[in-house]
Structure formats: structure tokens, C-alpha cells
Write an enzyme that holds these catalytic residues in place. Sequence first.
Site, PDB file in Angstrom:
ATOM      1  N   CYS A 186      21.948  -8.230  14.102  1.00  0.00           N
ATOM      2  CA  CYS A 186      23.496  -8.501  14.431  1.00  0.00           C
ATOM      3  C   CYS A 186      23.991 -10.063  14.584  1.00  0.00           C
ATOM      4  O   CYS A 186      24.983 -10.474  14.484  1.00  0.00           O
ATOM      5  CB  CYS A 186      24.032  -7.799  15.640  1.00  0.00           C
ATOM      6  SG  CYS A 186      23.701  -6.247  15.640  1.00  0.00           S
ATOM      7  N   HIS A 324      29.380 -12.285  22.254  1.00  0.00           N
ATOM      8  CA  HIS A 324      28.761 -11.348  21.329  1.00  0.00           C
ATOM      9  C   HIS A 324      29.263  -9.930  21.999  1.00  0.00           C
ATOM     10  O   HIS A 324      29.914  -9.010  21.185  1.00  0.00           O
ATOM     11  CB  HIS A 324      27.085 -11.379  21.361  1.00  0.00           C
ATOM     12  CG  HIS A 324      26.616 -10.158  20.557  1.00  0.00           C
ATOM     13  ND1 HIS A 324      26.577 -10.224  19.241  1.00  0.00           N
ATOM     14  CD2 HIS A 324      25.630  -9.230  20.958  1.00  0.00           C
ATOM     15  CE1 HIS A 324      25.944  -9.169  18.808  1.00  0.00           C
ATOM     16  NE2 HIS A 324      25.403  -8.491  19.941  1.00  0.00           N
ATOM     17  N   GLU A 335      24.825 -11.049  28.742  1.00  0.00           N
ATOM     18  CA  GLU A 335      25.392 -12.073  28.227  1.00  0.00           C
ATOM     19  C   GLU A 335      26.256 -12.775  29.153  1.00  0.00           C
ATOM     20  O   GLU A 335      26.291 -14.250  29.293  1.00  0.00           O
ATOM     21  CB  GLU A 335      26.272 -11.756  27.106  1.00  0.00           C
ATOM     22  CG  GLU A 335      26.919 -12.936  26.336  1.00  0.00           C
ATOM     23  CD  GLU A 335      27.734 -12.429  24.994  1.00  0.00           C
ATOM     24  OE1 GLU A 335      28.149 -13.406  24.282  1.00  0.00           O
ATOM     25  OE2 GLU A 335      27.776 -11.423  24.897  1.00  0.00           O
ATOM     26  N   LYS A 353      34.908  -7.801  19.374  1.00  0.00           N
ATOM     27  CA  LYS A 353      34.452  -6.407  18.877  1.00  0.00           C
ATOM     28  C   LYS A 353      35.266  -5.300  19.467  1.00  0.00           C
ATOM     29  O   LYS A 353      35.345  -4.238  19.051  1.00  0.00           O
ATOM     30  CB  LYS A 353      32.975  -6.158  19.181  1.00  0.00           C
ATOM     31  CG  LYS A 353      32.065  -7.139  18.363  1.00  0.00           C
ATOM     32  CD  LYS A 353      30.593  -6.944  18.796  1.00  0.00           C
ATOM     33  CE  LYS A 353      29.744  -7.778  17.883  1.00  0.00           C
ATOM     34  NZ  LYS A 353      29.760  -9.143  18.362  1.00  0.00           N
ATOM     35  N   HIS A 358      32.103  -3.264  15.736  1.00  0.00           N
ATOM     36  CA  HIS A 358      30.855  -4.043  15.639  1.00  0.00           C
ATOM     37  C   HIS A 358      30.563  -4.244  13.936  1.00  0.00           C
ATOM     38  O   HIS A 358      30.080  -2.938  13.595  1.00  0.00           O
ATOM     39  CB  HIS A 358      29.666  -3.699  16.236  1.00  0.00           C
ATOM     40  CG  HIS A 358      28.496  -4.798  16.559  1.00  0.00           C
ATOM     41  ND1 HIS A 358      28.330  -5.429  15.602  1.00  0.00           N
ATOM     42  CD2 HIS A 358      27.514  -4.708  17.596  1.00  0.00           C
ATOM     43  CE1 HIS A 358      27.165  -6.200  16.164  1.00  0.00           C
ATOM     44  NE2 HIS A 358      26.866  -5.766  16.956  1.00  0.00           N
ATOM     45  N   PHE A 417      19.207  -7.243  17.787  1.00  0.00           N
ATOM     46  CA  PHE A 417      17.902  -6.616  18.286  1.00  0.00           C
ATOM     47  C   PHE A 417      16.950  -7.074  17.595  1.00  0.00           C
ATOM     48  O   PHE A 417      16.754  -7.797  16.387  1.00  0.00           O
ATOM     49  CB  PHE A 417      17.763  -5.084  17.694  1.00  0.00           C
ATOM     50  CG  PHE A 417      18.947  -3.918  18.444  1.00  0.00           C
ATOM     51  CD1 PHE A 417      19.295  -4.443  19.640  1.00  0.00           C
ATOM     52  CD2 PHE A 417      19.369  -3.271  17.669  1.00  0.00           C
ATOM     53  CE1 PHE A 417      20.210  -3.465  20.223  1.00  0.00           C
ATOM     54  CE2 PHE A 417      20.084  -2.047  18.333  1.00  0.00           C
ATOM     55  CZ  PHE A 417      20.687  -2.469  19.577  1.00  0.00           C
TER      56      PHE A 417
END
Length: 430
Positions: A186, A324, A335, A353, A358, A417
Site C-alpha cells: 500500500c 494512512h 500511526e 480512506k 483503500h 504490509f
Amino acid sequence: MVYGGDEFMHFFGHPSLPPPAGTHGGADREVLVTGLGMTTPLGPDVPSSWSALLAGESATGLLDDPWADDLPVRLGARLRQEPTEALDRVEARRMDRCQQLAMVAARQAWADAGRPEVAPERFAVVFGTGLGGGRTVVDQHDVIAARGPSRVSPFAVTMLMPNGSAAVVSLALGARGGAHAPTSACASGAEAIAVGLGLLRSGRADVVLAGGTDACLARLSIAAFARMGALSRRHHDPRGAARPFDSAREGFVMGEGAGAVVLERAEFARARGATAHATLAGAGMSSDAHDMTAPLPDGQVRAIQEALRAGGLGPEDVVHVNAHAPGTPVGDLVEAAAIATALGPHPLVSATKSITGHLIGGAGAVEAIFTILSVRDDVVPPTNNLDEQDPEAKLEIVAGGPRRARVPAAISNSFGFGGHNVVLAFTKAG
């Protein structure tokens, strides 16, 4: 790692072409954003997507396709306009869907920049993707099963390869200064922009088109993300399914889309009279080396700090953070802690998002553009579905509508990831 100047030269080696005249040590430190393009679930271009984002128009809906009938998750954020409406029919047939999206966004960005007249050897493309041509892999496997190997498309290889989007864009625009394809889940779209910054600051290019793309609304990808528990299952309330930083969050909503930017050395852009949307001040990258899916605040903090250092910024300079924030129970709090540690509690935070879904490999590029527009227009986008902010997220999150504020500097966070962390810092165009 900070992408720019000597660091990039050490990592990638010396440029194959002589640096442009007038640059100091082969590097022009100032990099301007002169072109923007995107296709998203909010709209087919930048103006429509930006307007819908500021209005908080959720793109999430129920997937009513037959292939989704038995999936445990039937939520998704579809493109507002099919890419085939903007592409030639024969051209589109030779591309995977993610490549089609990349081409649409790239051509928009190139047109917005005024189609710079640049020597092909001084023009590079960097286009990232998280999953790439996965739909082609599945589709062509089905062809083999149903009709035999002789019926596989002769374009299958070029459609499925992860560098396909960078390749088709470089071919279409005649870029001979390099065609690079970061693949960092991502964070791929954001990493592409960071690599573009390095190419320009090192003196290897005058113009870079950078972006990210993915088209993951498909049976296998949704089933796989659902199996690992990453997706929201709020089928009774699709528009409320994506809930970053909310106490009731349970996962993200899968979307599809692409974003692209044209980056130029400031000297080159000004010489041709280009108009800039913003300055790409710096980029920071780090890796967690911790877990495949569980992030660490430390890695994110280092990426934020390096982006600021590369841009000559201090924590107090950052007014806005495009987080994010996918809406996962663990990821959002990691985060939030990283932002508070690296910057303090003062920045205005958006989690876009919650509105777009996403976009996986396209997310970092699309969200970078939203951050650029925030700096350009002095407005901070809203976060949807923040009914009860998680008390552990000690941030000022903008909700209930956009907020007008002077935004001299902002950052966009993208994490993937595998422990990939990328942060981009933008300031107003000089």
C-alpha cells in the site's frame, strides 16, 4: 533512507548522462509538482475527485456482481468512470485493468503539466503497484481451465507483470530516462513519488512522471483480504463502513484507482514557464523488519522525521497530515502514536480512506495529490464516520466537513504490509 542528493547517488550509482548545466554538483534540490491526474471512486479526474472528497461523498457501496454473491465481504469502492471510456478500445484490450487506470491518470497529469518539451533521455517514469496484474493471472488461468493453454492471450505476460504500468506509460509518453516500478504494497504509489524526487535531485532527469495504481475489486483479492480479517463487514451501513480512528472501526473497504504527478526540477520548470501546484520538499522511507502485517511506531516515526529533514522542515512547520489510516484496529493507533511522537498534537489530521476506500497501490499517489491540493488551496479534507474518536488516538482529526486553514506544509503517510513506510512532505510552490 532519505531519497535525494548524495543518498540517492550512493544507492543508485552515478548518472549515465551528464548533469544539466547550472545545477550544483549535478543536483537541483527544489522539485516542483506541475501536473496532477487521477481516476478514483469519487470521480474520473482530479477536480471531480477533490470536490467530492471535500463534500464527504462516500464512494462505498454493496457489490452486487454474481462473483461476489458468496463472499464474506461484499463492500467496495468502484471507479466512478470505467477506464475504457477514456482509452482506445484496442489499446485497452492489451492492458490489465490496473495498467488502464495508470494510463488514464498519467495522461491527465501530463496534459495538466502542459506536456513539457523535454529530451526523452531526461524524462523518466516511476509507477508503483501493490498487486499489479493479478486479475490477468486469474482470468488467464480460467481460460486455460475452460478452453486450454492455446487460448491464453498473447498479451498475458505484459499484462500481468508488475512493471507493466510503468512500461505502458513510458511507452506512451516516450520516456527514455528510466521506467521504474516500486512494489511495496500500500506504500507503492508514495514510494514511486519518492523515487522520482531522487531521480531529479541526483541530476538523472529533468522531468519525472510518478504515480501508483491498483484494481483489486475482484473475487480472489477480496476473499484473501477478508480471510486475514482486514476488511470491514458493515454490510448494513456501506457508507459508514470505513471508520478510521473511530472506536467502532473494524477494517477497511477495498477500492480501485490511480494517481499520477509530474515532477520537475524547479530550474527546468521555471525556464519553460510552468505553473506549479506545490513543492515536493522531501521524502522519508524506512522498514520495520518486525512483522508482515503488524506495524511499529518507531519505523513510521523515522520515516516522518527523515521526510522533514530532507525538506528542511521542523515538526512545527507541518499543519496538515494526510494519514494512512486504513481503519484497522491496530494500524490506526500505531500511526496515531507515530504522528504524536514525531510531530506533536498540533497538526490537523485527515483520513481520506474513509471516503475513497483503500486503493492499495494507488492509495499513496492519490493521497499525495490530496495533500498537494490541501497545501495549494489552504483547506484540510474531512474524515467521514468519526462518530466516537478512539480515546487512544490523541490527535486533532478533522471531521464533519473540510476546515479552512493556512497550510504552508503538509505530509502524506503511506504504510504497507511487509513493514514499508513512506512519508512525503509538500510545501507551497515558491
